[in-house]
Design an enzyme around this catalytic site. Structure first.
Site, short mmCIF file in Angstrom:
data_model
loop_
_atom_site.label_atom_id
_atom_site.label_comp_id
_atom_site.label_asym_id
_atom_site.label_seq_id
_atom_site.Cartn_x
_atom_site.Cartn_y
_atom_site.Cartn_z
NE ARG A 99 7.76 -2.52 6.29
CZ ARG A 99 6.45 -2.46 6.47
NH1 ARG A 99 5.69 -1.89 5.56
NH2 ARG A 99 5.90 -2.95 7.55
NE ARG A 128 6.39 -0.37 9.95
CZ ARG A 128 5.23 -0.37 9.28
NH1 ARG A 128 5.15 0.26 8.11
NH2 ARG A 128 4.18 -0.98 9.75
CE LYS A 170 -2.07 -1.14 3.87
NZ LYS A 170 -1.35 -2.40 4.19
NE ARG A 213 -4.50 -1.63 9.97
CZ ARG A 213 -3.41 -0.94 9.64
NH1 ARG A 213 -3.49 0.12 8.88
NH2 ARG A 213 -2.25 -1.34 10.05
NE ARG A 249 2.27 -5.05 11.06
CZ ARG A 249 3.34 -4.91 10.26
NH1 ARG A 249 4.49 -5.48 10.59
NH2 ARG A 249 3.24 -4.22 9.16
P1 AP5 Z 1 4.85 -1.59 1.97
O1 AP5 Z 1 4.52 -0.74 0.80
O2 AP5 Z 1 5.56 -0.97 3.11
O3 AP5 Z 1 3.53 -2.37 2.47
P2 AP5 Z 1 2.25 -1.83 3.23
O4 AP5 Z 1 1.06 -2.45 2.58
O5 AP5 Z 1 2.27 -0.35 3.33
O6 AP5 Z 1 2.46 -2.54 4.62
P3 AP5 Z 1 2.43 -1.94 6.10
O7 AP5 Z 1 3.19 -2.93 6.97
O8 AP5 Z 1 2.87 -0.53 6.15
O9 AP5 Z 1 0.96 -2.07 6.44
P4 AP5 Z 1 0.35 -2.06 7.80
O10 AP5 Z 1 -1.04 -1.88 7.42
O11 AP5 Z 1 0.63 -3.23 8.65
O12 AP5 Z 1 1.13 -0.90 8.60
P5 AP5 Z 1 0.72 0.57 8.99
O13 AP5 Z 1 1.92 1.41 8.93
O14 AP5 Z 1 -0.49 0.99 8.25
O15 AP5 Z 1 5.70 -2.84 1.42
C1 AP5 Z 1 6.18 -3.82 2.30
C2 AP5 Z 1 7.55 -4.33 1.81
O16 AP5 Z 1 7.36 -5.03 0.58
C3 AP5 Z 1 8.57 -3.22 1.49
O17 AP5 Z 1 9.83 -3.68 1.81
C4 AP5 Z 1 8.44 -3.00 -0.04
O18 AP5 Z 1 9.66 -2.56 -0.61
C5 AP5 Z 1 8.08 -4.42 -0.50
N1 AP5 Z 1 7.16 -4.44 -1.64
C6 AP5 Z 1 6.08 -3.64 -1.86
N2 AP5 Z 1 5.43 -4.00 -2.98
C7 AP5 Z 1 6.13 -5.08 -3.47
C8 AP5 Z 1 5.94 -5.92 -4.62
N3 AP5 Z 1 4.91 -5.73 -5.46
N4 AP5 Z 1 6.84 -6.93 -4.83
C9 AP5 Z 1 7.89 -7.13 -3.96
N5 AP5 Z 1 8.10 -6.36 -2.86
C10 AP5 Z 1 7.22 -5.35 -2.62
O19 AP5 Z 1 0.27 0.37 10.51
C11 AP5 Z 1 1.22 0.05 11.50
C12 AP5 Z 1 0.53 -0.06 12.84
O20 AP5 Z 1 -0.05 1.20 13.21
C13 AP5 Z 1 -0.64 -1.05 12.91
O21 AP5 Z 1 -0.22 -2.38 13.15
C14 AP5 Z 1 -1.44 -0.46 14.07
O22 AP5 Z 1 -0.85 -0.78 15.30
C15 AP5 Z 1 -1.31 1.02 13.86
N6 AP5 Z 1 -2.38 1.56 12.99
C16 AP5 Z 1 -2.24 2.13 11.77
N7 AP5 Z 1 -3.43 2.47 11.27
C17 AP5 Z 1 -4.34 2.11 12.19
C18 AP5 Z 1 -5.75 2.18 12.25
N8 AP5 Z 1 -6.47 2.68 11.24
N9 AP5 Z 1 -6.36 1.71 13.35
C19 AP5 Z 1 -5.67 1.21 14.38
N10 AP5 Z 1 -4.33 1.09 14.39
C20 AP5 Z 1 -3.67 1.54 13.31
MG MG Z 2 2.47 1.02 4.90
#
Ligand code: AP5
Ligand code: MG
Length: 234
Positions: A144, A178, A30, A105, A189
């Site tokens: 990552r 991270r 994403k 979420r 997660r």
């Molecule tokens: P990346 O683009 O970073 O993936 P992502 O989908 O953004 O994954 P996240 O881990 O950021 O999602 P998340 O939802 O768990 O975390 P968030 O920060 O929102 O890509 C991942 C890796 O793959 C990278 O190394 C990239 O280079 C590689 N890659 C990407 N595309 C690729 C491809 N096509 N092929 C190969 N490699 C690829 O949330 C973190 C925490 O915050 C949550 O756990 C929670 O505690 C809190 N939080 C955030 N939002 C909320 C909410 N709305 N409600 C409650 N808690 C929340």
């Molecule tokens: Mg992300």
């Protein structure tokens, strides 16, 4: 949607804002896809995870409160995250649209977003759902790496970080892993995603707002499919 006299849409911007939600499991890409698309559409990329990590880095009460949930791979309480989204929507640059990544979420957050948009008299253009199998997600999250200065995301195998001198903030990128990309937190997660976020897919599908993109492909191919699905030039 606003139309110009010849029936074509005017350029995206203040008079024709694009409002998107990116939905999908942790590690599906994403953030990776959002960075480029938000730049292209000239809209802010609003990632609730990034806002929380920034708050934590600055040592704010919200950040410190969120830390234990994030490190454990749990969701931060709904009210805390809703307030962050409300505040971010009120900023000036959000008037030209936004790309919301990581919110909503769960079904409660989905309902809260519906209410907020209705209060603000705004509509969503699209909800993009990225699909991918779990084994690939674990591989992506485990490899990552992120730059502390510019926030760019890398992968040790699929998108290696620069060796030197290419950080957009000047000098070398400061690469770190991270804290929620530990093995235990990744599995937690993915489990939380299945239970809490999964039902949202049907919520948006029933509103006929869902676009499904195969997130299991290469970064470039996902980008191409995304452009096509949104009707943007490839
Ligand atoms: P990346 O683009 O970073 O993936 P992502 O989908 O953004 O994954 P996240 O881990 O950021 O999602 P998340 O939802 O768990 O975390 P968030 O920060 O929102 O890509 C991942 C890796 O793959 C990278 O190394 C990239 O280079 C590689 N890659 C990407 N595309 C690729 C491809 N096509 N092929 C190969 N490699 C690829 O949330 C973190 C925490 O915050 C949550 O756990 C929670 O505690 C809190 N939080 C955030 N939002 C909320 C909410 N709305 N409600 C409650 N808690 C929340
Ligand atoms: Mg992300």
């Amino acid at each position: 949607m606003l139309l110009v006299r010849d029936g074509r849409e005017p350029p995206r911007g203040i008079d024709n804002p694009m409002r998107l939600v990116f939905l999908g499991p942790p590690g599906v890409g994403k953030g990776t896809q959002a960075e480029g698309l938000a730049l292209q559409l000239e809209i802010p990329h609003i990632s609730t995870g990034a806002i929380l990590r920034d708050a934590l880095g600055r040592g704010t009460t919200t950040g410190l409160e969120a830390k234990k949930f994030m490190d454990a791979g749990d969701l931060v309480p709904d009210a805390v995250v809703l307030k962050l989204v409300e505040d971010r929507f009120a900023e000036q640059d959000a008037a030209s649209g936004w790309l919301l990544d990581g919110y909503p979420r769960n079904l409660e957050q989905g309902a809260a977003l519906d209410d907020l948009l209705s209060t603000l008299q705004l509509t969503l253009d699209h909800v993009v759902f990225f699909e991918c199998d779990s084994a690939e997600l674990v591989r992506r999250l485990g490899g990552r790496r992120v730059c502390r200065k510019c926030g760019n995301t890398f992968h040790i195998e699929f998108a290696p970080p620069p060796l030197q001198g290419t950080c957009s903030q000047g000098g070398e990128c400061e690469i770190y892993q991270r804290s929620d990309d530990s093995e235990d937190a990744i599995l937690k997660r993915l489990d939380v995603y299945q239970r809490e976020t999964g039902p949202l897919v049907e919520h948006f599908r029933s509103q006929a707002r869902l676009i499904v993109v195969d997130g299991g492909q290469s970064i470039d191919q996902v980008g191409v499919d995304l452009q096509g699905a949104l009707g943007l030039p490839k």
